[in-house]
Every structure is written in structure tokens, then in C-alpha cells.
Write a protein that holds these residues in place. Sequence first.
Motif, PDB file in Angstrom:
ATOM      1  N   ALA A 196      46.756  41.884  25.145  1.00 39.26           N
ATOM      2  CA  ALA A 196      46.101  40.626  24.802  1.00 39.26           C
ATOM      3  C   ALA A 196      44.595  40.835  24.695  1.00 39.26           C
ATOM      4  CB  ALA A 196      46.408  39.568  25.852  1.00 39.26           C
ATOM      5  N   ILE A 197      43.971  40.095  23.794  1.00 34.89           N
ATOM      6  CA  ILE A 197      42.542  40.254  23.577  1.00 34.89           C
ATOM      7  C   ILE A 197      41.723  39.854  24.806  1.00 34.89           C
ATOM      8  CG2 ILE A 197      42.215  37.934  22.627  1.00 34.89           C
ATOM      9  CD1 ILE A 197      40.233  39.216  20.622  1.00 34.89           C
ATOM     10  N   ASP A 198      42.277  38.934  25.586  1.00 33.53           N
ATOM     11  CA  ASP A 198      41.573  38.490  26.800  1.00 33.53           C
ATOM     12  C   ASP A 198      42.231  39.023  28.067  1.00 33.53           C
ATOM     13  OD1 ASP A 198      43.802  37.001  26.310  1.00 33.53           O
ATOM     14  OD2 ASP A 198      42.891  35.058  26.742  1.00 33.53           O
ATOM     15  N   HIS A 199      42.716  40.239  27.993  1.00 28.90           N
ATOM     16  CA  HIS A 199      43.389  40.840  29.149  1.00 28.90           C
ATOM     17  C   HIS A 199      42.432  41.047  30.327  1.00 28.90           C
ATOM     18  CE1 HIS A 199      41.480  44.432  27.487  1.00 28.90           C
ATOM     19  NE2 HIS A 199      41.612  44.974  28.681  1.00 28.90           N
ATOM     20  N   SER A 200      41.106  41.026  30.071  1.00 30.23           N
ATOM     21  CA  SER A 200      40.130  41.235  31.152  1.00 30.23           C
ATOM     22  C   SER A 200      40.154  40.092  32.172  1.00 30.23           C
ATOM     23  CB  SER A 200      38.715  41.374  30.577  1.00 30.23           C
ATOM     24  OG  SER A 200      38.310  40.205  29.897  1.00 30.23           O
ATOM     25  N   LYS A 201      40.812  38.990  31.807  1.00 27.81           N
ATOM     26  CA  LYS A 201      40.964  37.897  32.779  1.00 27.81           C
ATOM     27  C   LYS A 201      41.704  38.390  34.017  1.00 27.81           C
ATOM     28  CE  LYS A 201      40.884  33.905  29.650  1.00 27.81           C
ATOM     29  NZ  LYS A 201      41.641  32.726  29.153  1.00 27.81           N
ATOM     30  N   GLY A 202      42.588  39.344  33.802  1.00 25.92           N
ATOM     31  CA  GLY A 202      43.355  39.877  34.925  1.00 25.92           C
ATOM     32  C   GLY A 202      42.469  40.491  35.996  1.00 25.92           C
ATOM     33  N   TYR A 203      41.380  41.145  35.567  1.00 22.92           N
ATOM     34  CA  TYR A 203      40.464  41.748  36.537  1.00 22.92           C
ATOM     35  C   TYR A 203      39.770  40.676  37.382  1.00 22.92           C
ATOM     36  CZ  TYR A 203      40.916  46.236  34.110  1.00 22.92           C
ATOM     37  OH  TYR A 203      41.402  47.408  33.572  1.00 22.92           O
ATOM     38  N   TRP A 204      39.343  39.602  36.723  1.00 18.23           N
ATOM     39  CA  TRP A 204      38.643  38.547  37.454  1.00 18.23           C
ATOM     40  C   TRP A 204      39.536  37.915  38.515  1.00 18.23           C
ATOM     41  CZ3 TRP A 204      34.034  36.860  38.640  1.00 18.23           C
ATOM     42  CH2 TRP A 204      33.896  35.579  39.197  1.00 18.23           C
ATOM     43  N   TYR A 205      40.738  37.543  38.109  1.00 15.98           N
ATOM     44  CA  TYR A 205      41.635  36.884  39.056  1.00 15.98           C
ATOM     45  C   TYR A 205      42.135  37.857  40.130  1.00 15.98           C
ATOM     46  CZ  TYR A 205      41.485  32.888  35.960  1.00 15.98           C
ATOM     47  OH  TYR A 205      41.043  31.828  35.215  1.00 15.98           O
ATOM     48  N   LYS A 206      42.217  39.122  39.766  1.00 16.84           N
ATOM     49  CA  LYS A 206      42.575  40.130  40.757  1.00 16.84           C
ATOM     50  C   LYS A 206      41.460  40.242  41.795  1.00 16.84           C
ATOM     51  CE  LYS A 206      44.253  44.919  41.017  1.00 16.84           C
ATOM     52  NZ  LYS A 206      44.580  46.135  40.204  1.00 16.84           N
ATOM     53  N   ALA A 207      40.221  40.168  41.334  1.00 18.70           N
ATOM     54  CA  ALA A 207      39.080  40.194  42.253  1.00 18.70           C
ATOM     55  C   ALA A 207      39.113  38.991  43.182  1.00 18.70           C
ATOM     56  CB  ALA A 207      37.768  40.213  41.459  1.00 18.70           C
ATOM     57  N   MET A 208      39.583  37.843  42.674  1.00 25.72           N
ATOM     58  CA  MET A 208      39.680  36.645  43.500  1.00 25.72           C
ATOM     59  C   MET A 208      40.708  36.821  44.620  1.00 25.72           C
ATOM     60  SD  MET A 208      37.404  34.520  42.456  1.00 25.72           S
ATOM     61  CE  MET A 208      36.411  36.010  42.176  1.00 25.72           C
ATOM     62  N   VAL A 209      41.773  37.545  44.321  1.00 21.51           N
ATOM     63  CA  VAL A 209      42.786  37.811  45.357  1.00 21.51           C
ATOM     64  C   VAL A 209      42.154  38.626  46.487  1.00 21.51           C
ATOM     65  CG1 VAL A 209      45.000  38.892  45.889  1.00 21.51           C
ATOM     66  CG2 VAL A 209      44.681  37.760  43.686  1.00 21.51           C
ATOM     67  N   TYR A 210      41.450  39.678  46.119  1.00 23.07           N
ATOM     68  CA  TYR A 210      40.807  40.526  47.129  1.00 23.07           C
ATOM     69  C   TYR A 210      39.738  39.748  47.898  1.00 23.07           C
ATOM     70  CZ  TYR A 210      43.037  44.546  44.847  1.00 23.07           C
ATOM     71  OH  TYR A 210      43.949  45.433  44.332  1.00 23.07           O
ATOM     72  N   LEU A 211      39.026  38.863  47.198  1.00 22.13           N
ATOM     73  CA  LEU A 211      37.994  38.060  47.844  1.00 22.13           C
ATOM     74  C   LEU A 211      38.617  37.120  48.870  1.00 22.13           C
ATOM     75  CD1 LEU A 211      34.927  37.670  47.707  1.00 22.13           C
ATOM     76  CD2 LEU A 211      35.300  35.827  46.070  1.00 22.13           C
ATOM     77  N   LYS A 212      39.751  36.533  48.492  1.00 20.19           N
ATOM     78  CA  LYS A 212      40.476  35.655  49.405  1.00 20.19           C
ATOM     79  C   LYS A 212      40.919  36.411  50.656  1.00 20.19           C
ATOM     80  CE  LYS A 212      42.855  31.801  50.357  1.00 20.19           C
ATOM     81  NZ  LYS A 212      42.231  30.473  50.575  1.00 20.19           N
TER      82      LYS A 212
END
Length: 271
Positions: free
Chosen positions: A222-238
Motif C-alpha cells: 500500500a502507498i501509505d504502508h508507513s502508517k504501520g510504523y507510526w501505530y507500531k510506535a504507539m504500541v511501544y509507547l503505551k
Amino acid sequence: MSTNAEKYYNQIDAYLRGALTNEEKAVFEKLLQENTGLRKELSLHKELYAQFDDTDWVGHQFEGKNIDFKNAEAYFRSEEANAFKEVIEKAEENYKNKSQTRFLSTKKIVVLLAAASVALLFVFTTLLSKDTTEELYAQYNDWQDLPSLTSRGNTNTNSLSKGQVLFEEGNYQQANTIFESIVTTEKELPINVLIYAGATALELKNYTEAIGYFDKIIASDAIDHSKGYWYKAMVYLKQGKKEKVIETLEIITQLQNNYKYKEAIELLNKL
């Protein structure tokens, strides 16, 4: 004054702070009249209080600021704080072994106060300048940015719409049931569905499951696959995993067109 030195130190401290009762104050002042050493020690402490009075810097410098005492406690339990404490204790023990008097010398008091002041200033400055991962998560994780799941031509439109509503209402358990059912039955999924599935798992503290969904987004074409990195970072932040958060955010900052590029840089500077 050769015995119970610790008792006199406490009395001097209480006397200077006005913490003695009238009776205790009278007894202490009588001791002052009778004991030259005690009078000298009181004079010394008065000078030190004038230089290091905590009301002068703690009361004003940190007034109105929200100090995270849980973080302070965590620091004092850390290896760094323990190592610092051992150095001070070793120095104090060496001094006691060499000293012939039970009273602290002027030099020793100044050194210890200076060392303690530096340590405390470091701790409080760190606490005031750094937000906790929990606070940062609240600042940067906004589910209101999530797109709508209703789209033409999608056979699961009704289910997705229901799952979205349940998620927005905070009914994560039922929303999770819907999204899991769709993910397991559909071979090809829009990344928005995976984002909702991952977000729901995250809210339920199913962190491994959430990471799995976001990794699928990252691995997609997907062209916006980089969203996965952001939300993955949110998991680690949580989870409070700073190193993992930093590692993931640094991937985002490699390309300016990555999702949440600017926010990733801001968050990195705060960690």
C-alpha cells in the motif's frame, strides 16, 4: 557533645526550622548556654542554611510545576542513583575513619550539601523536562484521525460500520470480535481495516496482536504502508518501551513523505 551527635544534629535542624515545641526549645537553648561546641555548630548550620535553604530554590524554582514522584522514586531506585549513593557513603565512611571528632567539619558539610544539591537538581530538572511515556501516548495517539471504514463495493460494509461505531463508543471487546472475524475470513484487506483491528487490540492491551496487525500494514504494498510504523510506535509507547519507540520512529524520519513524519521528529526530541 561527644555523644549522641545525631540527636543534636536533628535538634539543630528542628530549632532552625522552628519545629520544636516551646518546652523543647527552652531545653535546647539551655544546652546552648552550657555547651560552647553546640553554639559553634548552631552558628555553622545557620550559615549553611542561609546558603542552601531549600525554600529558596525548591519553593520557587519548581512552583506550579507538576513533578512526577513515581519517576523520582524510579530514579532513586535506579543503578545510577545507587552508584551515586555508594560513592557518597564510601566518602563519608572514609571521613569517619579518619576523623577524631563526632561533629561534621565545615568542609564536609559543604561538600555533602553541594553533592546532594547537584544530584537533586539533576533529578528534578530531568523530571520537569521529560514527559512520561504515558503522557506522551496521550498527546500523540489520537484515534480521531482514523478514517471511515464505510466504502462502496466492500462486502463487509455493514460489519465494518458496526465495528467502527463500537470502537468510537469505546466498546473495544465487541469491536475486536467483529474485526477479528473480518481479518480471518478476508484474504485481501484495506490497511484501514488493519489499523482499526490493531487499534482495538491496543486498547484491549493485546500488544502482540496489535503489533501483528501493524506489521501486516508495513509489509503490504500500500502507498501509505508507513502508517504501520507510526501505530507500531504507539504500541511501544503505551508499553513504556522507549528504545523500541525510538527505533521505530527513526524509520519514519528517514523519508519526509512517511506518515506522521513531523510528529515523529517531535516525539523523538521528547524521549
